[in-house]
Write an enzyme that holds these catalytic residues in place. Structure first.
Site, PDB file in Angstrom:
ATOM      1  N   ALA A   1       0.818  -1.213   0.000  1.00 39.66           N
ATOM      2  CA  ALA A   1       0.000   0.000   0.000  1.00 39.66           C
ATOM      3  C   ALA A   1       0.852   1.263   0.000  1.00 39.66           C
ATOM      4  CB  ALA A   1      -0.925   0.005   1.222  1.00 39.66           C
TER       5      ALA A   1
ATOM      6  N   ASP B   1      11.252   6.571   5.153  1.00 37.44           N
ATOM      7  CA  ASP B   1      10.332   5.617   5.787  1.00 37.44           C
ATOM      8  C   ASP B   1      10.886   5.126   7.121  1.00 37.44           C
ATOM      9  OD1 ASP B   1       9.309   5.993   3.285  1.00 37.44           O
ATOM     10  OD2 ASP B   1       9.706   3.957   2.574  1.00 37.44           O
TER      11      ASP B   1
ATOM     12  N   TYR C   1      11.775   2.462  -9.685  1.00 41.70           N
ATOM     13  CA  TYR C   1      12.234   3.344  -8.604  1.00 41.70           C
ATOM     14  C   TYR C   1      13.723   3.671  -8.795  1.00 41.70           C
ATOM     15  CZ  TYR C   1      13.034   5.086  -3.862  1.00 41.70           C
ATOM     16  OH  TYR C   1      13.365   5.870  -2.781  1.00 41.70           O
TER      17      TYR C   1
HETATM   18  C1  GLA Z   1       9.663   4.813  -0.970  1.00 42.21           C
HETATM   19  C2  GLA Z   1      11.100   4.895  -0.461  1.00 42.21           C
HETATM   20  C3  GLA Z   1      11.381   6.235   0.205  1.00 42.21           C
HETATM   21  C4  GLA Z   1      10.948   7.398  -0.685  1.00 42.21           C
HETATM   22  C5  GLA Z   1       9.554   7.171  -1.239  1.00 42.21           C
HETATM   23  C6  GLA Z   1       9.176   8.203  -2.260  1.00 42.21           C
HETATM   24  O1  GLA Z   1       8.769   4.834   0.096  1.00 42.21           O
HETATM   25  O2  GLA Z   1      11.358   3.852   0.459  1.00 42.21           O
HETATM   26  O3  GLA Z   1      12.735   6.319   0.564  1.00 42.21           O
HETATM   27  O4  GLA Z   1      11.883   7.601  -1.699  1.00 42.21           O
HETATM   28  O5  GLA Z   1       9.408   5.892  -1.842  1.00 42.21           O
HETATM   29  O6  GLA Z   1       9.044   9.442  -1.665  1.00 42.21           O
END
Ligand code: GLA
Length: 390
Positions: free
Chosen positions: A125, A174, A223
């Protein structure tokens, strides 16, 4: 969420036949604004939320690691000396192997351990279920080795585990907000200095999270590609990271940078500015302006960073329409699926919920998961043998 997390020590004892010596917890997070800015040394504004992962642990006299993931009823076992399997294997135990490996690399004398894991952070999610697992593990491992808890360091090791064991070249957001969240506050993180500034959320503010039902699986490639594009532009501009660039600088380099990379960098530069403004307008309780910033963030993720999907764009438009000028909505997290976050006065929750239930269906044709969250406390030790409460 209905998953009951209490009684983890008891469930550990049922499985392993003895008591855990420590039980830790670490929350998931929702990012209010500031996407893909963290690995550009920029700014983010996430909050820890009420769903979390818990870890119960007890040392063993040998070098064996035994883990049970209670939510899925699966177990895994290996030896401390076993090599870390290559990233990209996709097995849940990779998160545990990675975190233990990073903590050992840090020089902590990790013994063999028995571990039980339970959590209620929805997976796929974009709410950081894996970061919460790694941080909870880090808390328990530090505690078990008698090492002083350094939550910033634990977050860094959890990030390193995600990069090395899982293969996502992620930033620190995060893990750091899971470690350092504060009840009632979003956390403005300067991802260069790792400084965390709590931003008090307005009284009566509701944080609504709507899971699109589009699972964020196997997105490491896209990513990592975004991150590489950002770093290439920083290199072309001669700065350490896009944090150090502004739009004027980018515009003067337009003939040297390809249009796709230009767009990626434009997102990061404009998003950093939006985060800084968001922190002050939120603190001032200006939900109207916050909503405008969230809308601009979403458009930038859609048009410049290309990480949204048509279904998520439609869900965000639905939320924005239902909320009007009293708040806002945007996709949250890494993208390509996952959840949207919406801010609004509590008095609007019922009406907005009804609009989402009526107007959105997941790809499987069901009503989406809607969570009403509050900003919560970061990771902690829930009980330990030393305190006699495990
Ligand atoms: C994921 C990555 C984070 C950040 C977000 C985008 O959650 O784990 O480090 O780069 O994407 O903001």
């Amino acid at each position: 969420m209905t998953i009951v997390l209490d009684g983890l020590a008891h469930r550990f004892a049922n499985h392993f036949g003895r008591q855990p010596t420590v039980v830790s917890r670490a929350p998931g997070r929702v990012n209010l604004i500031g996407e893909h800015t963290d690995y550009n040394d920029g700014f983010v504004l996430p909050a820890a939320i009420g769903v979390e992962t818990r870890v119960a642990m007890a040392p063993r006299p040998d070098d064996i690691i035994r883990v049970i993931a209670l939510d899925i009823g699966e177990t895994a076992e290996w030896r401390l000396t076993d090599a870390l399997p290559p990233s990209g294997e996709g097995h849940w135990s990779q998160h545990v192997r990675g975190m233990i490996a990073m903590v050992r690399k840090e020089g902590l004398a990790v013994p063999g351990v028995d571990i039980a894991i339970a959590g209620n952070v929805p997976q796929g999610a974009g709410l950081s279920s894996s970061a919460s697992l790694a941080v909870a593990l880090g808390m328990a491992l530090y505690h078990s080795t008698g090492t002083n808890l350094d939550t910033v360091r634990i977050a860094q090791l959890a990030q390193a585990s995600e990069i090395e064991a899982v293969g996502t070249n992620c930033g620190i957001m995060d893990q750091l907000v899971s470690a350092r969240g504060e009840a009632g506050h979003a956390i403005m993180i300067d991802c260069r200095s790792l400084g965390c500034t709590p931003v008090r959320l307005p009284e009566g503010l509701a944080i609504m999270i709507v899971h699109s039902g589009i699972s964020r699986g196997l997105v490491e490639g896209a990513y990592n590609e975004r991150r590489a594009q950002c770093e290439a532009v920083a290199g072309a501009l001669g700065v350490v990271a896009l944090r150090d660039a502004d739009m004027a600088m980018l515009d003067t380099a337009a003939d040297r940078i390809d249009p796709v990379a230009m767009a990626r960098a434009r997102h990061v530069i404009t998003e950093n500015a939006r985060v800084l403004e968001a922190a002050s307008v939120l603190a001032a309780g200006d939900l109207g302006r916050m909503g405008a910033l969230m809308a601009a963030s979403h458009s930038s993720m859609r048009d410049d960073f290309a990480i949204t999907t048509p279904a998520i764009d439609a869900l965000v438009a639905l939320l924005q329409g239902a909320i009007g000028t009293q708040g806002g909505a945007r996709m949250t997290g890494g993208g390509f699926g996952g959840a949207c976050v919406a801010l609004m006065p509590q008095s609007r929750v019922e009406q907005v919920t009804a609009a989402v239930r009526e107007g959105y269906r997941t790809p499987a044709g069901s009503e989406p998961l809607i969570m009403i969250e509050r900003a919560s406390e970061g990771a902690s030790i829930l009980s330990s043998a030393q305190t006699g409460s495990a």
